[in-house]
Design a protein around this motif. Structure first.
Motif, PDB file in Angstrom:
ATOM      1  N   ASN A 135       0.820  -1.218   0.000  1.00 11.28           N
ATOM      2  CA  ASN A 135       0.000   0.000   0.000  1.00 11.28           C
ATOM      3  C   ASN A 135       0.850   1.263   0.000  1.00 11.28           C
ATOM      4  O   ASN A 135       0.527   2.251  -0.666  1.00 11.28           O
ATOM      5  CB  ASN A 135      -0.936   0.007   1.212  1.00 11.28           C
ATOM      6  CG  ASN A 135      -2.102  -0.951   1.048  1.00 11.28           C
ATOM      7  OD1 ASN A 135      -2.356  -1.467  -0.034  1.00 11.28           O
ATOM      8  ND2 ASN A 135      -2.815  -1.205   2.135  1.00 11.28           N
ATOM      9  N   TRP A 171      -1.669   4.140  -0.990  1.00 12.56           N
ATOM     10  CA  TRP A 171      -3.036   3.778  -0.657  1.00 12.56           C
ATOM     11  C   TRP A 171      -3.244   3.776   0.849  1.00 12.56           C
ATOM     12  O   TRP A 171      -2.317   3.583   1.620  1.00 12.56           O
ATOM     13  CB  TRP A 171      -3.374   2.390  -1.198  1.00 12.56           C
ATOM     14  CG  TRP A 171      -3.398   2.315  -2.689  1.00 12.56           C
ATOM     15  CD1 TRP A 171      -3.660   3.326  -3.558  1.00 12.56           C
ATOM     16  CD2 TRP A 171      -3.147   1.156  -3.488  1.00 12.56           C
ATOM     17  NE1 TRP A 171      -3.606   2.876  -4.848  1.00 12.56           N
ATOM     18  CE2 TRP A 171      -3.288   1.551  -4.846  1.00 12.56           C
ATOM     19  CE3 TRP A 171      -2.821  -0.167  -3.200  1.00 12.56           C
ATOM     20  CZ2 TRP A 171      -3.113   0.674  -5.901  1.00 12.56           C
ATOM     21  CZ3 TRP A 171      -2.653  -1.056  -4.253  1.00 12.56           C
ATOM     22  CH2 TRP A 171      -2.802  -0.643  -5.583  1.00 12.56           C
ATOM     23  N   TYR A 226      -7.079  -0.617   2.015  1.00 10.95           N
ATOM     24  CA  TYR A 226      -7.054  -1.181   0.671  1.00 10.95           C
ATOM     25  C   TYR A 226      -6.437  -2.574   0.716  1.00 10.95           C
ATOM     26  O   TYR A 226      -5.407  -2.790   1.346  1.00 10.95           O
ATOM     27  CB  TYR A 226      -6.248  -0.284  -0.265  1.00 10.95           C
ATOM     28  CG  TYR A 226      -6.460  -0.587  -1.729  1.00 10.95           C
ATOM     29  CD1 TYR A 226      -7.461   0.055  -2.456  1.00 10.95           C
ATOM     30  CD2 TYR A 226      -5.668  -1.519  -2.378  1.00 10.95           C
ATOM     31  CE1 TYR A 226      -7.662  -0.225  -3.795  1.00 10.95           C
ATOM     32  CE2 TYR A 226      -5.868  -1.809  -3.720  1.00 10.95           C
ATOM     33  CZ  TYR A 226      -6.863  -1.162  -4.423  1.00 10.95           C
ATOM     34  OH  TYR A 226      -7.054  -1.448  -5.743  1.00 10.95           O
ATOM     35  N   SER A 227      -7.064  -3.538   0.034  1.00 14.00           N
ATOM     36  CA  SER A 227      -6.598  -4.921   0.118  1.00 14.00           C
ATOM     37  C   SER A 227      -6.514  -5.540  -1.263  1.00 14.00           C
ATOM     38  O   SER A 227      -7.501  -5.574  -2.011  1.00 14.00           O
ATOM     39  CB  SER A 227      -7.557  -5.731   0.995  1.00 14.00           C
ATOM     40  OG  SER A 227      -7.165  -7.081   1.043  1.00 14.00           O
TER      41      SER A 227
END
Length: 280
Positions: free
Chosen positions: A106, A111, A115-116
């Motif tokens: 990330n 990000w 977020y994944s």
């Protein structure tokens, strides 16, 4: 009047020629940018551990060093099939960058922590999380090949090369999921079970990454591409991608290869899906 008409036609033709030239220039610039970034990443990570194959270089920090050969093996396994499916010549070496955890990945893209993802393709480079540990080495390899991101992300690379960056984000994701499903059997949801009442409109799909329900969005575009491949055949879809690479928009590329425009394709998909679900 005839002279004015000729002047108008001449100006119109010149405008169309200039527009076509501008599109071709844009495609060239995108291809050039991808190649420049590929070379830059290889230079940028030149001091890291690197596992090298015929088509990929996997870069990793010391903590992920043992995972690099496994990732390389998966990439080299999937690449020949994907290259054949998309009609591509040999590419590479394409860089793959390994990350120890989601937070590290990330940070690279700026990000937020929520977020994944297991993998990201961007501008000629694949970024992936290191494989999780299985019961043993064979189990780790099998789990990574079957459920890991390599087939999906290499497909994004193939689409980027074939279309020269001229591919709508949502269509790109549908293609990548479909190819991943063909190669590994992995899918987040059954493309025949999508709930049509929740479908996003074409206008909404244009802003794909901003859609609130990403799972629904991904499921929908997989279902749409699955239908197109089943009904029109994979060669027709590959023809669509090739036409995008020649500068056509998706609407014209679909008409040329599937015989339907974008709106008609969506309508046919909706009818087909409703019929399939009635037969469950």
């Amino acid at each position: 009047m005839a002279k004015r008409a000729r002047i108008f036609v001449s100006l119109l033709v010149s405008l169309l020629i200039l527009t076509g030239a501008a599109m071709r220039a844009d495609l060239y610039v995108k291809s050039l940018a991808r190649e420049a970034n590929r070379r830059y990443v290889i230079w940028q990570f030149r001091g890291m551990y690197a596992a090298r194959g015929d088509h990929f270089i996997v870069f990793s920090k010391p903590a992920q060093k043992d995972s690099a050969p496994l990732v390389l093996a998966a990439a080299e396994k999937f690449y020949p099939v994907i290259a054949r499916d998309f009609g591509l010549d040999a590419l590479g070496p394409s860089p793959v960058v390994l990350y120890g955890d989601m937070a590290d990945l990330n940070r690279t893209f700026g990000w937020h922590g929520g977020y994944s993802t297991m993998g990201v393709y961007w501008a000629g480079t694949i970024h992936v999380l290191a494989p999780w540990d299985g019961a043993d080495a064979d189990d780790t390899r099998q789990q990574f090949e079957s459920n890991g991101p390599m087939a999906h992300e290499i497909t994004h690379l193939a689409v980027d090369v074939l279309t020269r960056g001229n591919c709508p984000r949502w269509f790109n994701e549908g293609i990548a999921q479909y190819e991943e499903y063909r190669l590994t059997g992995f899918r987040f949801a059954d493309p025949l079970a999508f709930d049509l009442s929740t479908a996003y409109s074409l206008a909404e799909l244009k802003d794909f990454d901003a859609l609130a329900d990403q799972s629904r969005a991904y499921n929908q575009v997989l279902s749409m591409v699955f239908f197109a491949a089943e009904e029109f055949g994979w060669p027709s879809l590959r023809g669509v991608l090739a036409d995008l690479g020649r500068g056509r928009d998706l609407d014209r590329a679909l008409e040329a290869n599937l015989g339907v425009n974008l709106s008609e394709w969506v309508g046919l998909w909706s009818d087909w899906l409703a019929q399939e679900q009635e037969s469950f």
